[in-house]
Scaffold this motif. Sequence first.
Motif, PDB file in Angstrom:
ATOM      1  N   PRO A 170       7.920 -47.899  -8.730  1.00  0.00           N
ATOM      2  CA  PRO A 170       7.571 -49.339  -8.548  1.00  0.00           C
ATOM      3  C   PRO A 170       7.899 -49.789  -7.205  1.00  0.00           C
ATOM      4  O   PRO A 170       7.052 -50.651  -6.362  1.00  0.00           O
ATOM      5  N   ALA A 171       8.864 -49.287  -6.729  1.00  0.00           N
ATOM      6  CA  ALA A 171       9.106 -49.751  -5.189  1.00  0.00           C
ATOM      7  C   ALA A 171       8.300 -49.547  -4.041  1.00  0.00           C
ATOM      8  O   ALA A 171       8.209 -49.905  -2.937  1.00  0.00           O
ATOM      9  N   ALA A 172       7.415 -48.254  -4.432  1.00  0.00           N
ATOM     10  CA  ALA A 172       6.646 -47.944  -3.570  1.00  0.00           C
ATOM     11  C   ALA A 172       5.137 -48.488  -3.928  1.00  0.00           C
ATOM     12  O   ALA A 172       4.151 -47.800  -3.278  1.00  0.00           O
ATOM     13  N   ALA A 195      16.163 -39.809 -11.360  1.00  0.00           N
ATOM     14  CA  ALA A 195      15.357 -41.106 -11.248  1.00  0.00           C
ATOM     15  C   ALA A 195      16.322 -42.048 -10.377  1.00  0.00           C
ATOM     16  O   ALA A 195      15.660 -42.968  -9.770  1.00  0.00           O
ATOM     17  N   ASP A 196      17.587 -41.914 -10.237  1.00  0.00           N
ATOM     18  CA  ASP A 196      18.290 -42.782  -9.348  1.00  0.00           C
ATOM     19  C   ASP A 196      17.822 -42.108  -7.834  1.00  0.00           C
ATOM     20  O   ASP A 196      17.998 -43.349  -7.063  1.00  0.00           O
ATOM     21  N   VAL A 197      17.734 -41.245  -7.595  1.00  0.00           N
ATOM     22  CA  VAL A 197      17.427 -40.669  -5.993  1.00  0.00           C
ATOM     23  C   VAL A 197      16.420 -41.376  -5.805  1.00  0.00           C
ATOM     24  O   VAL A 197      15.867 -41.824  -4.648  1.00  0.00           O
ATOM     25  N   ARG A 198      15.180 -41.086  -6.733  1.00  0.00           N
ATOM     26  CA  ARG A 198      13.790 -41.950  -6.523  1.00  0.00           C
ATOM     27  C   ARG A 198      13.813 -43.364  -6.372  1.00  0.00           C
ATOM     28  O   ARG A 198      13.229 -43.849  -5.315  1.00  0.00           O
ATOM     29  N   ARG A 199      14.731 -43.790  -7.061  1.00  0.00           N
ATOM     30  CA  ARG A 199      14.689 -45.594  -7.140  1.00  0.00           C
ATOM     31  C   ARG A 199      15.325 -46.000  -5.739  1.00  0.00           C
ATOM     32  O   ARG A 199      14.968 -46.777  -5.045  1.00  0.00           O
ATOM     33  N   LEU A 200      16.454 -45.167  -5.593  1.00  0.00           N
ATOM     34  CA  LEU A 200      17.353 -45.637  -4.319  1.00  0.00           C
ATOM     35  C   LEU A 200      16.469 -45.356  -2.975  1.00  0.00           C
ATOM     36  O   LEU A 200      16.485 -46.284  -2.132  1.00  0.00           O
ATOM     37  N   SER A 201      15.852 -44.369  -2.937  1.00  0.00           N
ATOM     38  CA  SER A 201      15.036 -44.072  -1.822  1.00  0.00           C
ATOM     39  C   SER A 201      14.183 -45.033  -1.872  1.00  0.00           C
ATOM     40  O   SER A 201      13.662 -45.465  -0.451  1.00  0.00           O
ATOM     41  N   THR A 202      13.180 -45.348  -2.628  1.00  0.00           N
ATOM     42  CA  THR A 202      11.893 -45.902  -2.430  1.00  0.00           C
ATOM     43  C   THR A 202      12.472 -47.670  -2.118  1.00  0.00           C
ATOM     44  O   THR A 202      11.925 -48.128  -1.466  1.00  0.00           O
ATOM     45  N   PHE A 226      15.086 -48.536  -0.505  1.00  0.00           N
ATOM     46  CA  PHE A 226      15.604 -48.678   0.795  1.00  0.00           C
ATOM     47  C   PHE A 226      14.221 -48.610   1.694  1.00  0.00           C
ATOM     48  O   PHE A 226      14.470 -49.316   2.741  1.00  0.00           O
ATOM     49  N   LEU A 227      13.364 -47.720   1.399  1.00  0.00           N
ATOM     50  CA  LEU A 227      12.174 -47.895   2.411  1.00  0.00           C
ATOM     51  C   LEU A 227      11.394 -49.061   2.047  1.00  0.00           C
ATOM     52  O   LEU A 227      10.338 -49.378   3.141  1.00  0.00           O
ATOM     53  N   LYS A 228      11.389 -49.884   1.262  1.00  0.00           N
ATOM     54  CA  LYS A 228      10.685 -51.080   0.747  1.00  0.00           C
ATOM     55  C   LYS A 228      11.203 -52.121   1.893  1.00  0.00           C
ATOM     56  O   LYS A 228      10.258 -53.038   2.042  1.00  0.00           O
ATOM     57  N   VAL A 229      12.254 -52.181   2.099  1.00  0.00           N
ATOM     58  CA  VAL A 229      12.685 -53.173   3.154  1.00  0.00           C
ATOM     59  C   VAL A 229      11.871 -53.527   4.219  1.00  0.00           C
ATOM     60  O   VAL A 229      11.397 -52.376   5.037  1.00  0.00           O
ATOM     61  N   THR A 237       1.212 -46.185   1.001  1.00  0.00           N
ATOM     62  CA  THR A 237       0.316 -44.853   1.309  1.00  0.00           C
ATOM     63  C   THR A 237       1.205 -43.851   1.408  1.00  0.00           C
ATOM     64  O   THR A 237       2.079 -43.962   2.318  1.00  0.00           O
ATOM     65  N   PHE A 238       0.828 -42.889   0.792  1.00  0.00           N
ATOM     66  CA  PHE A 238       1.654 -41.477   0.976  1.00  0.00           C
ATOM     67  C   PHE A 238       0.851 -40.575   1.879  1.00  0.00           C
ATOM     68  O   PHE A 238      -0.214 -40.587   1.572  1.00  0.00           O
ATOM     69  N   ILE A 239       1.549 -40.012   2.580  1.00  0.00           N
ATOM     70  CA  ILE A 239       0.920 -38.801   3.445  1.00  0.00           C
ATOM     71  C   ILE A 239       1.576 -37.639   2.535  1.00  0.00           C
ATOM     72  O   ILE A 239       2.587 -37.213   2.425  1.00  0.00           O
ATOM     73  N   ARG A 240       0.302 -36.893   2.281  1.00  0.00           N
ATOM     74  CA  ARG A 240       0.478 -35.363   1.656  1.00  0.00           C
ATOM     75  C   ARG A 240       0.819 -34.458   2.448  1.00  0.00           C
ATOM     76  O   ARG A 240      -0.274 -34.184   3.060  1.00  0.00           O
ATOM     77  N   MET A 241       1.837 -33.719   2.328  1.00  0.00           N
ATOM     78  CA  MET A 241       1.850 -32.707   3.153  1.00  0.00           C
ATOM     79  C   MET A 241       2.962 -31.601   2.534  1.00  0.00           C
ATOM     80  O   MET A 241       3.791 -31.957   2.102  1.00  0.00           O
TER      81      MET A 241
END
Length: 248
Positions: free
Chosen positions: A29-31, A215-222, A224-227, A35-39
């Motif tokens: 949701p936070a993402a 799930a917490d790693v994913r939520r916290l990371s996205t 943080f990047l949403k700011v 756009t994601f870079i697939r690498m």
Amino acid sequence: MTTPPILLLHGWGGSFASSFEAHGWTAAPAAANRTFIRMDLPGHADPDAPLDPAAYADLAASVAARLPPEPVDIVGYSLGAKIALALAIASPDKVRRLALFGIGDNLFAPEPAADVIVEALEQGVTADTPALAKGLVEDSQASGSNPLALAAVLRRRPNPVVDATALADLASRTMLINSSDDRVAQPDERLRNAMPGLTYVQLNGPGHVALPGDADVRRLSTEFLKVEAQHSGDVPDRKRDDQSGGCP
């Protein structure tokens, strides 16, 4: 300012698909609207990847050559976190924010389990293979990588090499998430002390291999990047054993 794309850098033995896409990172949701870079890292998710360790002599440069011209946010896991830090140090104007997990004081030294993992890749897992190495090798099978290429990545000369003194300037725009049960990334005291002001979260589990699917790693990371860039000093709400700044 246009919101930058997110570069997802997996760890050794993983891939964009197996480490991130399969665990819902691109649908977080936070993402939304990002756009994601697939690498895939060099030597990964490619059955025909080179088997010569020299082909992996500069992983950070290989990744940098595939980046877009505009700045990016980076999520980095394990080896991907090492590469993310090297990229941000080399080109600070190209990296806005970093959300890292599964990396600790092993950032500053070659992986102690590399030889055992290489043996398991080249000769097969046996009853004598340590549990950690066995778990990493078995997890790598989901990436579709050539085991001999993965062994070559581990046999490369140590890189990226990150200077601890260069990390302090990145702290205000970096989140580090680690697990108390991560036998690869713990301890992480030296890394935290090198980045005063770092946003740090320690989770009570899971182990290293399970981190991308947490799930917490994913939520916290996205989150943080949403700011937004103009509010880069803000950080999202955090949970569990949360500490900001250096070690107590």
